[in-house]
Write a protein that holds these residues in place. Structure first.
Motif, PDB file in Angstrom:
ATOM      1  N   VAL A  84      -0.505  12.222   6.916  1.00  0.00           N
ATOM      2  CA  VAL A  84       0.236  13.442   7.246  1.00  0.00           C
ATOM      3  C   VAL A  84       0.829  14.075   5.980  1.00  0.00           C
ATOM      4  N   CYS A 109       4.962  15.960  10.831  1.00  0.00           N
ATOM      5  CA  CYS A 109       5.608  14.724  11.296  1.00  0.00           C
ATOM      6  C   CYS A 109       6.924  15.116  11.968  1.00  0.00           C
ATOM      7  N   SER A 112       9.976  14.013   9.914  1.00  0.00           N
ATOM      8  CA  SER A 112      10.200  14.876   8.761  1.00  0.00           C
ATOM      9  C   SER A 112      10.837  16.200   9.211  1.00  0.00           C
ATOM     10  N   ASN A 137       9.364   9.354   5.321  1.00  0.00           N
ATOM     11  CA  ASN A 137       8.910  10.365   6.292  1.00  0.00           C
ATOM     12  C   ASN A 137       9.844  11.573   6.263  1.00  0.00           C
ATOM     13  N   CYS A 195      11.107   9.588  15.587  1.00  0.00           N
ATOM     14  CA  CYS A 195       9.652   9.811  15.638  1.00  0.00           C
ATOM     15  C   CYS A 195       9.272   9.970  17.101  1.00  0.00           C
ATOM     16  N   CYS A 288      -0.373   9.531  17.617  1.00  0.00           N
ATOM     17  CA  CYS A 288       0.438  10.542  16.936  1.00  0.00           C
ATOM     18  C   CYS A 288      -0.409  11.815  16.857  1.00  0.00           C
ATOM     19  N   TYR A 290       0.006  14.416  15.210  1.00  0.00           N
ATOM     20  CA  TYR A 290      -0.110  14.924  13.830  1.00  0.00           C
ATOM     21  C   TYR A 290      -1.172  14.157  13.058  1.00  0.00           C
TER      22      TYR A 290
END
Ligand code: 13P
Ligand code: SF4
Length: 336
Positions: A84, A109, A112, A137, A195, A288, A290
């Motif tokens: 990512v 993310c 992030s 992250n 997350c 995920c 992403y």
């Protein structure tokens, strides 16, 4: 000039006139990618959460720490980052003169995104006596506001390397921060980020799975919520989870992290059974979104056209590099 950092891959290719890229389905992408690697002196670094085809064509597969360390050491001219955005950005921070490519710039993310630098700076300014440890992250802007970067495999050691009375802000992952607080007996101030993948594992479904597979060990990533970590037999980074499953005498595992890791686990222990921990929705495993923006086709196109490329303002890069260098130094000291 086209700003490749703010546009998606397809529109860049359109603007550059490359969009007749209906790939010939008979093209052997594996061998084409191998050819491109040699021709261009390129290295493919892939995270464990990438799709199996990408992992199989990568030169190095690792967790966030392993990938940052590899990026810091490589002498390839082009780094193709199958991961990512913050990971590719970290590679660029460490390699200003190399070309760093990310197959799809949409590969962001949620963690992030949960720490916008301007808002974090206001918070940080209210706590001038605190050091800032940020999980890798996060964006380059966040890194530039941090004193030390950490990953899930070195967070505990990095916190323990600081004096016990040192006040610390830990950002952006509150679950990892809470886990490290518990492990170390510290009381770090936690930024409220999470997350989206690790937050939605269902404790109820994991408990039911455990009843059906009483011998299975539960392996969890520290980005999971406390209730899930409380039922885990092992908590660790993706590399930690992989190593544990290989070394263990146990033959069955319930894996509470992104499902991409199961590919390497199964490859390294073909006779063992790996069950992805189910999330709190109708899916059987947790991907995920992403990480999964990257595909083998996009990887091939990105290597062929050398786009999209990660670029960065040099002042920001230099500020963001300092806390990464500190992390790499502490990790090397502890043999991590
Ligand atoms: P690690 O790579 O440190 O295991 O972290 C997992 C993750 O969520 C990466 O985005
Ligand atoms: Fe970010 Fe979570 Fe995806 Fe890792 S798994 S890239 S932390 S959203």
């Amino acid at each position: 000039m086209v700003d490749i950092n703010t546009q998606n891959f397809e529109s860049i290719l359109k603007q550059k006139g490359f969009l007749d890229f209906d790939l010939d389905p008979s093209l052997d992408l594996f061998s084409e990618i191998e050819k491109l690697k040699k021709e261009k002196n390129a290295i493919i670094l892939a995270h464990y959460y990438q799709e199996p085809d990408i992992q199989d064509v990568a030169d190095f597969i690792g967790d966030s720490l392993g990938l940052a360390q590899k990026a810091a050491q490589t002498d390839a001219a082009i780094i193709v980052f199958a991961g990512v955005h913050f990971m590719a950005e970290t590679a660029k921070i460490l390699n200003p003169t190399k070309k760093v490519l990310l197959p799809d710039l949409n590969a962001g993310c949620s963690l992030s995104d949960s720490a916008p630098p301007a808002i974090f700076k206001t918070f940080k300014d209210k706590h001038p006596d605190h050091l800032v440890i940020s999980y890798i992250n996060c964006s380059a802007g966040m890194k530039a506001l941090s004193d030390i970067i950490c990953t899930s495999s070195n967070a505990q050691k990095i916190v323990e390397s600081l004096p016990k009375d040192q006040k610390i802000i830990f950002a952006p992952d509150k679950n990892l921060g809470a886990y490290i607080n518990k492990q170390t007996g510290r009381n770090m101030l936690l930024w409220n980020g999470t997350c989206m993948v690790h937050e939605i594992f269902s404790l109820e479904k994991i408990t039911k799975l455990k009843l059906r597979h009483p011998k299975a060990k539960v392996l969890a990533h520290p980005e999971c919520e406390d209730a899930v970590l409380a039922v885990a037999d092992f908590v660790g980074s993706t590399t930690g989870i992989l190593k544990y499953s290989k070394a263990s005498d146990c033959n069955e595992f319930i894996v509470a992290t992104e499902a991409g890791i199961l590919h390497q686990m199964q490859k390294e222990s073909p006779s063992k059974t790996f069950i992805p921990a189910p999330p709190n929705n109708s899916c059987a495993c947790n991907d995920c979104p992403y990480m999964k923006f990257n595909t083998l086709e996009k990887l091939y196109l990105c290597m062929k056209y050398e786009l999209p490329e990660i670029t960065m303002d040099e002042t920001l890069r230099l500020e963001a590099k300092k806390p990464i260098d500190r992390m790499l130094k502490i990790s090397a000291k502890y043999g991590l």
